[in-house]
Design a protein around this motif. Structure first.
Motif, PDB file in Angstrom:
ATOM      1  N   PRO A 322     -13.411   4.542  -9.941  1.00  0.00           N
ATOM      2  CA  PRO A 322     -12.790   4.950  -8.684  1.00  0.00           C
ATOM      3  C   PRO A 322     -13.058   6.495  -8.217  1.00  0.00           C
ATOM      4  O   PRO A 322     -12.968   7.351  -9.408  1.00  0.00           O
ATOM      5  CB  PRO A 322     -11.272   4.783  -8.924  1.00  0.00           C
ATOM      6  N   ALA A 323     -13.149   6.931  -7.074  1.00  0.00           N
ATOM      7  CA  ALA A 323     -13.177   8.340  -6.669  1.00  0.00           C
ATOM      8  C   ALA A 323     -11.964   8.660  -6.184  1.00  0.00           C
ATOM      9  O   ALA A 323     -11.926   9.938  -5.937  1.00  0.00           O
ATOM     10  CB  ALA A 323     -14.490   8.386  -5.591  1.00  0.00           C
ATOM     11  N   ALA A 324     -11.113   7.818  -5.704  1.00  0.00           N
ATOM     12  CA  ALA A 324      -9.947   8.462  -5.061  1.00  0.00           C
ATOM     13  C   ALA A 324      -8.752   7.262  -4.887  1.00  0.00           C
ATOM     14  O   ALA A 324      -9.167   6.205  -4.872  1.00  0.00           O
ATOM     15  CB  ALA A 324      -9.910   8.974  -3.615  1.00  0.00           C
ATOM     16  N   VAL A 325      -7.416   7.367  -4.588  1.00  0.00           N
ATOM     17  CA  VAL A 325      -6.397   6.830  -4.564  1.00  0.00           C
ATOM     18  C   VAL A 325      -5.703   6.836  -3.433  1.00  0.00           C
ATOM     19  O   VAL A 325      -5.246   8.083  -2.912  1.00  0.00           O
ATOM     20  CB  VAL A 325      -5.432   6.517  -5.785  1.00  0.00           C
ATOM     21  N   VAL A 326      -5.323   5.901  -2.793  1.00  0.00           N
ATOM     22  CA  VAL A 326      -4.396   6.109  -1.448  1.00  0.00           C
ATOM     23  C   VAL A 326      -2.991   5.283  -2.082  1.00  0.00           C
ATOM     24  O   VAL A 326      -3.234   4.236  -2.195  1.00  0.00           O
ATOM     25  CB  VAL A 326      -5.011   5.148  -0.244  1.00  0.00           C
ATOM     26  N   LEU A 327      -2.174   5.924  -1.838  1.00  0.00           N
ATOM     27  CA  LEU A 327      -0.717   5.530  -2.431  1.00  0.00           C
ATOM     28  C   LEU A 327       0.098   5.216  -1.057  1.00  0.00           C
ATOM     29  O   LEU A 327       0.485   6.083  -0.191  1.00  0.00           O
ATOM     30  CB  LEU A 327       0.034   6.602  -3.205  1.00  0.00           C
ATOM     31  N   VAL A 328       0.555   3.976  -0.690  1.00  0.00           N
ATOM     32  CA  VAL A 328       1.073   3.494   0.450  1.00  0.00           C
ATOM     33  C   VAL A 328       2.697   3.592   0.180  1.00  0.00           C
ATOM     34  O   VAL A 328       3.090   3.215  -0.869  1.00  0.00           O
ATOM     35  CB  VAL A 328       0.416   1.954   0.908  1.00  0.00           C
TER      36      VAL A 328
END
Length: 556
Positions: A322-328
């Motif tokens: 994975p290149a990035a994470v979005v934390l909701v």
């Protein structure tokens, strides 16, 4: 504001052939299931071998609360927003289980103007994948009892059969049952039980298999129990793997549908993250990565369960980076983590937001431990106040990240455009230095301790009698390299579902361990988590039905 189902029914869907064409697929590459959904054919998937992968973005969240987080809604909104700014993007999510839909959760296709359609079909029978998984799993169960009935030449010890039956519905009465009652013609009596289909190892295998040959091999490696001399018995020993593969042939093909904004979405597989590994299929993700610049996918429940398993199981076994994470997060959920009662969420409470941010901060720390850059997406609700949002954004700045307010529920792609630009910056900035939490060679018990102490911040991990001995035996049998899948409540870092926020210093009891040799991981069942859920006092099924127009009411 119209409801989710009203918005979905008003959608101007394109023919599924048009959606396939956006991915470079022709009419011969898809198998249509009506005008608006299709499967991508095995030969089309195989023809993508050797193509370069696009960029993989993971969407995860804080621990779920009754206030709602909107992880799937954000996944869809971000996918649409990336397409809006010129990045050819595919969304990859899981299929919905009938159990929660008729229990208390409702649909699993996003919400508002960030949905995947056809919504109703996706939340019900869809393309029949779950039925195929249920049938394949129960075929093996039937062949076990049939083998014993006809002489038991494998010398299966009926006390040590670990393979249970499954169904895709919540039914607590089936957790523990006795089969074979009623006389000699019905076979030998023994104690067993049911799990929900999403907890089946067959579900996990379908979601981790790369192609039909890999599927067949993994099904054959399933360990169903042990002979009297403690020798493991496999599905291949019972000659069940071929027929199971036949039942799953079509189900292995990824499902192609579309967002409300007519962008491609693959919806395939559906293991829960609280009792399984919680990710959509490897074959869908891999196919999307070979057809797209960006792929936005989600992992079930909070980052402690879903993201950890996505990174330590799915990415490890599939070789994804994975290149990035979005934390909701939502203001409402943070207030609940900060002690606000559900009925009081409509009242401004900046102090509760600040207290609740401890849960968010714990997830930020955990995700950074995997070497991944991240951004916080604030899924906006109409009642959020400027002061509450400012408190959250200030907290994120102090913790070295930023919180971007997203209005995709109300505005679709336009409401998540700022988030999309930031995700592109993170991805193209090349900051990711992904690594798993533990190496393959680490002993199994030490892997369990590592997850529980580093991710869940437990002070101690307890093993009920027999657990350590079973893990040692599996290591002797050659399974010591497998990753661990923690099964526990999704509502807390602890095993107490009512303990919100960021608890630490607690004890995590490992009640049971299960070998999923075909899927390629070991499940550690912790606390009181159940692999067959029950229905609530007033299940959603009580209010589901058809209206005078023949439309479904009450499901969403």
């Amino acid at each position: 504001m119209p409801s989710d189902i009203q918005i979905a029914r008003a959608a101007r869907k394109q023919p599924i052939g048009n959606i396939a064409a956006k991915l470079g697929l022709g009419d011969d590459d898809i198998l249509r299931y009506g005008p608006d959904k299709a499967k991508i054919a095995h030969h089309a998937v195989a023809g993508l071998a050797g193509r370069q992968h696009g960029r993989l973005v993971l969407v995860t969240a804080i621990n779920p609360t009754p206030a709602g987080e909107g992880k799937t809604t954000t996944t869809v909104g971000l996918g649409d927003a990336l397409n809006r700014i010129g990045k050819r993007t595919t969304v990859c999510i899981r299929e919905a289980s009938l159990g929660p839909n008729f229990g208390m959760k409702g649909g699993a296709a996003g919400g508002g103007h960030a949905q995947i359609v056809p919504m109703e079909e996706m939340n019900l029978h869809f393309t029949g994948d779950f039925h195929a998984i249920t049938a394949a799993h129960n075929l093996l169960a039937a062949m076990i009892d049939n083998h014993i009935y006809w002489g038991n030449t494998l010398d299966i010890d009926t006390r040590r059969i670990t393979w249970r039956r499954v169904m895709d519905m919540n039914d607590r009465a089936l957790r523990d049952i006795v089969v074979g009652l009623g006389g000699a013609s019905n076979g030998f009596s023994r104690q067993t039980g049911f799990d929900i289909t999403v907890a089946s190892e067959v579900m996990a295998i379908l979601c981790l298999a790369r192609d039909l040959d890999d599927l067949h091999a993994r099904l054959g490696r399933i360990v169903i129990g042990y002979a009297r001399d403690r020798r493991p018995i496999t599905a291949r020993d019972l000659k069940a793997d071929g027929a199971m593969t036949v039942l799953l042939r079509d189900a292995l093909q990824p499902n192609l549908v579309q967002t409300l904004e007519n962008n491609p979405a693959m919806v395939h597989g559906g293991p829960f993250a609280n009792i399984a590994h919680g990710c959509n299929s490897v074959i869908a993700t891999d196919t999307a990565l070979r057809l797209s610049d960006y792929v936005v996918t989600e992992a079930g429940f909070g980052a402690d369960l879903g993201a950890e398993k996505f990174l330590d199981i799915k990415c490890r076994l599939a070789g994804f980076t994975p290149a990035a994470v979005v934390l909701v997060a939502t203001i409402r959920a943070l207030k609940m983590n900060g002690g606000t009662a559900k009925q009081d969420l409509g009242t401004e409470d900046v102090a509760a937001v600040t207290r609740g941010c401890a849960n968010l901060g714990r997830h930020i720390e955990n995700l950074r431990g995997f070497g991944l850059p991240l951004v916080v997406a604030v899924n906006h609700f109409a009642g959020d106040t400027p002061a509450e949002i400012a408190a959250l954004q200030d907290y994120c700045i102090r913790h070295g990240t930023e919180a971007i307010v997203c209005r995709h529920w109300a505005k679709g792609a336009a409401g998540a455009e700022e988030l999309a630009h930031r995700v592109v910056e993170l991805v193209e900035g090349g900051e990711a230095d992904f690594h798993t939490l533990y190496p393959d060679a680490m002993p199994l018990w030490q892997k369990i301790e590592t997850i529980c102490t580093r991710i869940y911040r437990a002070a101690h991990v307890e093993a009920l009698p027999g657990v350590r001995a079973q893990l040692n035996l599996w290591e002797e049998e050659g399974y010591g390299h497998l990753p661990i899948c923690i099964a526990k409540t999704q509502y807390s870092f602890s095993t107490d579902p009512d303990l919100r926020g960021a608890p630490e210093g607690h004890v995590i009891p490992v009640r049971e361990v299960r070998l999923n040799a075909g899927a390629g991981f070991i499940v550690a069942v912790c606390g009181q988590i159940m692999t067959m859920p029950g229905l609530p006092r007033h299940p959603a099924a009580e209010t589901i039905g058809l209206n005078d127009l023949g439309q479904i009411e009450g499901l969403f």
